[in-house]
Design a protein around this motif. Sequence first.
Motif, PDB file in Angstrom:
ATOM      1  N   VAL A  79       0.876  -1.158  -0.016  1.00  0.00           N
ATOM      2  CA  VAL A  79       0.055  -0.023  -0.231  1.00  0.00           C
ATOM      3  C   VAL A  79       0.926   1.297   0.005  1.00  0.00           C
ATOM      4  O   VAL A  79       0.484   2.009  -0.765  1.00  0.00           O
ATOM      5  CB  VAL A  79      -1.024  -0.232   1.223  1.00  0.00           C
ATOM      6  CG1 VAL A  79      -1.645   1.259   1.199  1.00  0.00           C
ATOM      7  CG2 VAL A  79      -2.015  -1.347   1.247  1.00  0.00           C
ATOM      8  N   THR A  80       1.890   1.101   0.777  1.00  0.00           N
ATOM      9  CA  THR A  80       2.843   2.196   0.734  1.00  0.00           C
ATOM     10  C   THR A  80       3.664   2.526  -0.701  1.00  0.00           C
ATOM     11  O   THR A  80       3.564   3.668  -0.891  1.00  0.00           O
ATOM     12  CB  THR A  80       4.017   2.116   2.008  1.00  0.00           C
ATOM     13  OG1 THR A  80       3.471   2.063   3.289  1.00  0.00           O
ATOM     14  CG2 THR A  80       4.985   3.138   2.132  1.00  0.00           C
TER      15      THR A  80
ATOM     16  N   LYS B 230       2.583   1.793  -3.314  1.00  0.00           N
ATOM     17  CA  LYS B 230       1.511   2.012  -4.383  1.00  0.00           C
ATOM     18  C   LYS B 230       0.944   3.734  -4.200  1.00  0.00           C
ATOM     19  O   LYS B 230       0.880   4.444  -5.068  1.00  0.00           O
ATOM     20  CB  LYS B 230       0.366   1.317  -4.644  1.00  0.00           C
ATOM     21  CG  LYS B 230       0.467   0.121  -5.188  1.00  0.00           C
ATOM     22  CD  LYS B 230       0.642   0.198  -6.741  1.00  0.00           C
ATOM     23  CE  LYS B 230       0.940  -1.077  -7.403  1.00  0.00           C
ATOM     24  NZ  LYS B 230       1.282  -0.865  -8.635  1.00  0.00           N
ATOM     25  N   ASN B 231       0.653   3.813  -2.892  1.00  0.00           N
ATOM     26  CA  ASN B 231       0.022   5.279  -2.472  1.00  0.00           C
ATOM     27  C   ASN B 231       0.839   6.256  -2.124  1.00  0.00           C
ATOM     28  O   ASN B 231       0.433   7.463  -2.221  1.00  0.00           O
ATOM     29  CB  ASN B 231      -1.149   5.063  -1.448  1.00  0.00           C
ATOM     30  CG  ASN B 231      -2.299   4.124  -1.727  1.00  0.00           C
ATOM     31  OD1 ASN B 231      -2.570   3.868  -2.870  1.00  0.00           O
ATOM     32  ND2 ASN B 231      -3.038   3.595  -0.667  1.00  0.00           N
ATOM     33  N   ALA B 232       1.952   5.949  -1.817  1.00  0.00           N
ATOM     34  CA  ALA B 232       2.982   6.956  -1.822  1.00  0.00           C
ATOM     35  C   ALA B 232       3.985   7.087  -2.619  1.00  0.00           C
ATOM     36  O   ALA B 232       4.163   8.171  -3.444  1.00  0.00           O
ATOM     37  CB  ALA B 232       3.605   6.938  -0.315  1.00  0.00           C
TER      38      ALA B 232
ATOM     39  N   LYS C 197       2.630   6.891  -6.538  1.00  0.00           N
ATOM     40  CA  LYS C 197       1.750   8.096  -6.890  1.00  0.00           C
ATOM     41  C   LYS C 197       2.598   9.145  -7.160  1.00  0.00           C
ATOM     42  O   LYS C 197       2.577  10.096  -8.052  1.00  0.00           O
ATOM     43  CB  LYS C 197       0.647   7.975  -5.778  1.00  0.00           C
ATOM     44  CG  LYS C 197      -0.263   9.193  -6.261  1.00  0.00           C
ATOM     45  CD  LYS C 197      -1.404   9.119  -4.988  1.00  0.00           C
ATOM     46  CE  LYS C 197      -2.402  10.201  -5.106  1.00  0.00           C
ATOM     47  NZ  LYS C 197      -3.501  10.084  -4.248  1.00  0.00           N
TER      48      LYS C 197
END
Length: 73
Positions: free
Chosen positions: A50-51, A53-55, A58
């Motif tokens: 998640v980190t 992909k999202n941080a 992105k």
Amino acid sequence: MREKVEQVLDKVRPYLQRDGGNVELVDVTDDGVVTVRLTGACKGCPMSQVTLKNAVEKTILKELPEIHSVRAA
């Protein structure tokens, strides 16, 4: 291109370092694929994808449109 990616990663690092982690640039290919390695607390964290992909991804894709994807080493 590697230098540009490092500059973008420098913007993400404080977020990761607050939780005891970091990110290391492994490779940048000519066709716009960035490979990174999460280190420290991020390495074994169940939320590491998640980190990534999202941080990390992105931010890189937003700031460097010539990059097409970001993957973990």
